[in-house]
Scaffold this motif. Structure first.
Motif, mmCIF file in Angstrom:
data_model
loop_
_atom_site.group_PDB
_atom_site.id
_atom_site.type_symbol
_atom_site.label_atom_id
_atom_site.label_comp_id
_atom_site.label_asym_id
_atom_site.label_seq_id
_atom_site.Cartn_x
_atom_site.Cartn_y
_atom_site.Cartn_z
ATOM 1 N N ALA A 5 0.992 -1.121 -0.184
ATOM 2 C CA ALA A 5 -0.176 -0.177 -0.225
ATOM 3 C C ALA A 5 1.087 1.625 0.128
ATOM 4 C CB ALA A 5 -0.313 0.217 0.635
ATOM 5 N N GLN A 6 1.988 1.387 0.970
ATOM 6 C CA GLN A 6 2.371 2.432 0.807
ATOM 7 C C GLN A 6 3.498 2.926 -0.474
ATOM 8 O OE1 GLN A 6 4.864 2.550 4.475
ATOM 9 N NE2 GLN A 6 7.371 3.679 2.844
ATOM 10 N N ALA A 7 3.089 2.182 -1.615
ATOM 11 C CA ALA A 7 3.684 2.072 -2.873
ATOM 12 C C ALA A 7 3.139 3.291 -3.677
ATOM 13 C CB ALA A 7 4.015 1.403 -3.678
ATOM 14 N N CYS A 8 1.252 3.134 -3.234
ATOM 15 C CA CYS A 8 0.083 3.825 -4.694
ATOM 16 C C CYS A 8 0.048 3.093 -5.532
ATOM 17 C CB CYS A 8 0.173 5.383 -3.637
ATOM 18 S SG CYS A 8 -1.446 5.979 -3.613
ATOM 19 N N ARG A 9 0.000 2.230 -5.750
ATOM 20 C CA ARG A 9 0.051 1.803 -6.475
ATOM 21 C C ARG A 9 -0.664 0.378 -6.776
ATOM 22 N NH1 ARG A 9 2.551 5.151 -10.939
ATOM 23 N NH2 ARG A 9 3.798 6.090 -10.252
ATOM 24 N N PRO A 10 -1.597 0.072 -8.493
ATOM 25 C CA PRO A 10 -2.477 -0.436 -8.580
ATOM 26 C C PRO A 10 -1.801 -2.402 -8.370
ATOM 27 C CG PRO A 10 -3.058 0.852 -9.508
ATOM 28 C CD PRO A 10 -2.183 1.297 -8.936
ATOM 29 N N VAL A 11 -2.365 -2.936 -7.294
ATOM 30 C CA VAL A 11 -1.443 -4.458 -7.633
ATOM 31 C C VAL A 11 -2.455 -5.613 -7.585
ATOM 32 C CG1 VAL A 11 -0.002 -5.939 -6.158
ATOM 33 C CG2 VAL A 11 0.079 -3.727 -6.098
ATOM 34 N N VAL A 12 -2.049 -6.871 -8.406
ATOM 35 C CA VAL A 12 -3.119 -7.387 -9.130
ATOM 36 C C VAL A 12 -3.068 -8.715 -7.910
ATOM 37 C CG1 VAL A 12 -4.002 -8.704 -10.415
ATOM 38 C CG2 VAL A 12 -4.156 -7.270 -11.076
ATOM 39 N N ASP B 114 -8.473 3.210 0.156
ATOM 40 C CA ASP B 114 -7.694 2.177 -0.079
ATOM 41 C C ASP B 114 -9.252 0.884 -0.557
ATOM 42 O OD1 ASP B 114 -4.984 2.533 -0.513
ATOM 43 O OD2 ASP B 114 -5.306 2.794 2.144
ATOM 44 N N ASN B 115 -8.593 0.400 -1.621
ATOM 45 C CA ASN B 115 -9.701 -0.589 -1.756
ATOM 46 C C ASN B 115 -8.592 -2.079 -2.610
ATOM 47 O OD1 ASN B 115 -12.484 -1.982 -3.176
ATOM 48 N ND2 ASN B 115 -12.779 -0.307 -4.882
ATOM 49 N N LEU B 116 -9.698 -3.387 -2.010
ATOM 50 C CA LEU B 116 -9.851 -4.773 -2.324
ATOM 51 C C LEU B 116 -10.730 -5.278 -3.735
ATOM 52 C CD1 LEU B 116 -7.365 -6.549 -2.245
ATOM 53 C CD2 LEU B 116 -8.290 -8.522 -0.219
ATOM 54 N N ALA B 117 -10.803 -5.672 -4.129
ATOM 55 C CA ALA B 117 -11.764 -5.777 -5.184
ATOM 56 C C ALA B 117 -11.069 -6.847 -5.677
ATOM 57 C CB ALA B 117 -12.190 -5.016 -6.719
ATOM 58 N N CYS B 118 -12.433 -8.453 -5.620
ATOM 59 C CA CYS B 118 -11.955 -9.790 -5.313
ATOM 60 C C CYS B 118 -13.535 -10.503 -6.055
ATOM 61 C CB CYS B 118 -12.193 -9.960 -4.136
ATOM 62 S SG CYS B 118 -10.594 -10.108 -2.410
ATOM 63 N N VAL B 119 -12.955 -10.836 -7.213
ATOM 64 C CA VAL B 119 -14.264 -11.230 -8.248
ATOM 65 C C VAL B 119 -13.983 -12.661 -7.345
ATOM 66 C CG1 VAL B 119 -14.207 -12.163 -10.516
ATOM 67 C CG2 VAL B 119 -12.782 -10.550 -9.897
ATOM 68 N N VAL B 120 -15.657 -13.216 -7.418
ATOM 69 C CA VAL B 120 -15.740 -14.001 -6.950
ATOM 70 C C VAL B 120 -16.764 -14.907 -8.130
ATOM 71 C CG1 VAL B 120 -17.728 -15.812 -5.300
ATOM 72 C CG2 VAL B 120 -17.118 -14.284 -5.280
ATOM 73 N N ALA B 121 -17.929 -14.500 -9.385
ATOM 74 C CA ALA B 121 -18.105 -14.729 -10.353
ATOM 75 C C ALA B 121 -18.042 -13.839 -11.846
ATOM 76 C CB ALA B 121 -19.466 -15.444 -10.266
ATOM 77 N N ASP C 289 -9.375 -13.656 -8.477
ATOM 78 C CA ASP C 289 -8.540 -12.628 -8.420
ATOM 79 C C ASP C 289 -8.744 -11.565 -8.083
ATOM 80 O OD1 ASP C 289 -6.965 -14.516 -9.735
ATOM 81 O OD2 ASP C 289 -7.484 -13.644 -11.668
ATOM 82 N N ALA C 290 -7.689 -10.700 -7.206
ATOM 83 C CA ALA C 290 -8.172 -9.951 -6.884
ATOM 84 C C ALA C 290 -7.375 -8.432 -6.608
ATOM 85 C CB ALA C 290 -7.723 -9.732 -5.119
ATOM 86 N N LEU C 291 -7.283 -7.646 -6.805
ATOM 87 C CA LEU C 291 -7.090 -6.290 -7.013
ATOM 88 C C LEU C 291 -6.847 -5.307 -5.950
ATOM 89 C CD1 LEU C 291 -5.483 -4.095 -9.355
ATOM 90 C CD2 LEU C 291 -7.822 -3.430 -9.409
ATOM 91 N N TYR C 292 -5.773 -4.937 -5.794
ATOM 92 C CA TYR C 292 -5.310 -3.650 -4.531
ATOM 93 C C TYR C 292 -5.284 -2.773 -5.690
ATOM 94 C CZ TYR C 292 -3.522 -0.214 -1.637
ATOM 95 O OH TYR C 292 -3.427 1.070 -1.313
ATOM 96 N N LEU C 293 -6.463 -1.116 -4.709
ATOM 97 C CA LEU C 293 -6.599 0.105 -5.300
ATOM 98 C C LEU C 293 -6.192 0.768 -4.924
ATOM 99 C CD1 LEU C 293 -9.681 0.214 -8.220
ATOM 100 C CD2 LEU C 293 -7.591 0.993 -8.607
ATOM 101 N N PRO C 294 -4.823 1.769 -4.748
ATOM 102 C CA PRO C 294 -5.049 3.097 -3.378
ATOM 103 C C PRO C 294 -6.377 4.000 -3.857
ATOM 104 C CG PRO C 294 -3.203 2.383 -5.048
ATOM 105 C CD PRO C 294 -4.053 1.661 -5.497
ATOM 106 N N LYS C 295 -6.355 4.383 -3.062
ATOM 107 C CA LYS C 295 -7.748 5.696 -3.374
ATOM 108 C C LYS C 295 -6.685 6.377 -4.553
ATOM 109 C CE LYS C 295 -6.997 6.634 1.408
ATOM 110 N NZ LYS C 295 -5.563 5.778 1.609
ATOM 111 N N LEU C 296 -7.782 7.743 -4.988
ATOM 112 C CA LEU C 296 -7.840 8.539 -5.536
ATOM 113 C C LEU C 296 -7.079 7.931 -7.201
ATOM 114 C CD1 LEU C 296 -6.086 10.901 -3.320
ATOM 115 C CD2 LEU C 296 -9.039 10.566 -4.110
ATOM 116 N N TRP C 297 -7.308 6.721 -7.218
ATOM 117 C CA TRP C 297 -6.744 5.763 -8.363
ATOM 118 C C TRP C 297 -8.219 5.770 -9.122
ATOM 119 C CZ3 TRP C 297 -2.792 4.414 -11.480
ATOM 120 C CH2 TRP C 297 -1.780 4.865 -10.962
ATOM 121 N N TRP C 298 -8.855 6.167 -10.397
ATOM 122 C CA TRP C 298 -9.838 6.401 -11.539
ATOM 123 C C TRP C 298 -9.261 4.830 -11.822
ATOM 124 C CZ3 TRP C 298 -13.103 10.057 -11.902
ATOM 125 C CH2 TRP C 298 -12.634 11.428 -10.940
#
Length: 342
Positions: free
Chosen positions: A28-35, A166-173, A235-244
């Motif tokens: 999270a500290q890098a403020c970059r999206p991570v899969v 900050d957002n962690l988005a996890c796909v289920v279906a 799969d999941a995507l970490y999205l830092p705050k303010l990323w469009w």
């Protein structure tokens, strides 16, 4: 003003030993999206979805509290692309109050018959709508305050927007496609109203427009900066705050679970509140004065050259010392007195 650099997204395996501090340090500290591939592959919901939509629906209904929520319902002509109407006054979809069971049934019906309206229901707090669901969907590196929310619907597209957490988005279906722009693209995305939105957050109007749309000439400078990420179930995507991010659900039936939190909060106050206050305090002052305040914000808040009192020993930093040493409360109390006119 944008930097011209393309958005960067990295992939990494979830570290088994991560706790909240480790995730904040390593990711999270890098403020970059991570899969994070496969983060939720062993969740009961993901396993149920892999067998059938009906098994997933049955699993969810087993937690259903029977509450109603607001669903977007779109005519077949919009193809699930929920957006403003032509004049920005209204929207191209209707809103209906549905239960979870009704929503699941309507999604299944629309998936089987493209002539039916599409349905989308998002941001359902699991603790309210699906009590007990969170016990099967804990993520060890998130703080306890990060609770799951459920998003489900037919194939569709949610307009480009940002989150203030900050957002962690996890796909289920189903599968999801995220189109990402960095925060500094804000000036070229032609952001819509902040007090007349589809679901709470303002949207980048240009991101969903056709290439070459004459209403959004600056967008062409950032169109190629987008990063596109596709997530499969688990799969999941970490999205830092303010990323469009523009989010597309690619299958006729889709479910996503997300978590919001602020990994670097020092207290209850949120940066967006400060931004809103700055709008009324600074935004319409003369340009030269705004430039002067920018210098002070840089010096005291953004600190490109380090701590503003680095030339003094820490014992002489006063309320500019570490927030954790009691200075958060001191500054907040001072600000509250100023706002009350004291």
């Amino acid at each position: 003003m944008t930097s011209g650099r393309p958005a960067e997204v990295v992939e990494r395996d979830p570290a088994p030993g991560w706790d909240a501090a480790g995730f904040a340090r390593d990711v999270a500290q890098a403020c970059r999206p991570v899969v994070l591939r496969g983060l939720g592959r062993d969740w009961p919901s993901t396993r149920a979805a892999a067998r059938s939509w009906q098994e997933l629906a049955d699993y969810l209904i087993g937690f259903d509290a029977g509450l109603t929520g607001q669903a977007f319902v779109g005519a077949p002509a919009i193809a699930g692309r929920y957006d403003y109407g032509d004049d920005l006054e209204g929207f191209n979809f209707d809103r209906e109050s549905l239960t979870l069971r009704q929503t699941l049934e309507r999604i299944d019906q629309a998936a089987a018959d493209p002539g039916r309206p599409s349905v989308y229901m998002g941001s359902l707090p699991a603790e309210d709508y699906l009590p007990g669901f969170d016990g099967d969907h804990r993520v060890g590196f998130l703080p306890p305050t990060a609770r799951p929310r459920v998003w489900l619907g037919n194939a569709g597209r949610v307009a480009c927007h940002y989150d203030t957490y900050d957002n962690l988005a996890c796909v289920v279906a189903g599968r999801r496609r995220f189109t990402l722009y960095p925060p500094d693209a804000v000036g070229d995305l032609y952001v819509g109203p902040i007090d007349h939105t589809m679901a709470g957050q303002p949207v980048g109007l240009a991101a969903s427009a056709e290439p070459g749309d004459p209403r959004y000439p600056r967008f062409e400078k950032v169109r190629d900066r987008a990063a596109v990420v596709e997530l499969a179930p688990g799969d999941a995507l970490y999205l830092p705050k303010l990323w469009w991010h523009q989010v597309e659900a690619l299958e006729p039936r889709n479910l996503l679970v997300n978590y919001w939190w602020d990994g670097f909060s020092a207290g209850l106050d949120a940066p967006f509140v400060t931004l809103m206050l700055a709008m009324i305090a600074i935004a319409e002052r003369p340009p030269a004065e705004r430039q002067a305040w920018r210098a002070f914000f840089d010096h005291y808040v953004f600190r490109p050259d380090g701590h503003p009192l680095r030339h003094l020993p820490p014992a002489r930093h006063g309320i500019l010392g570490a927030l954790a040493e009691g200075n958060y409360g001191k500054i907040r109390a001072s600000v509250m007195r100023m706002l009350r006119g004291g």
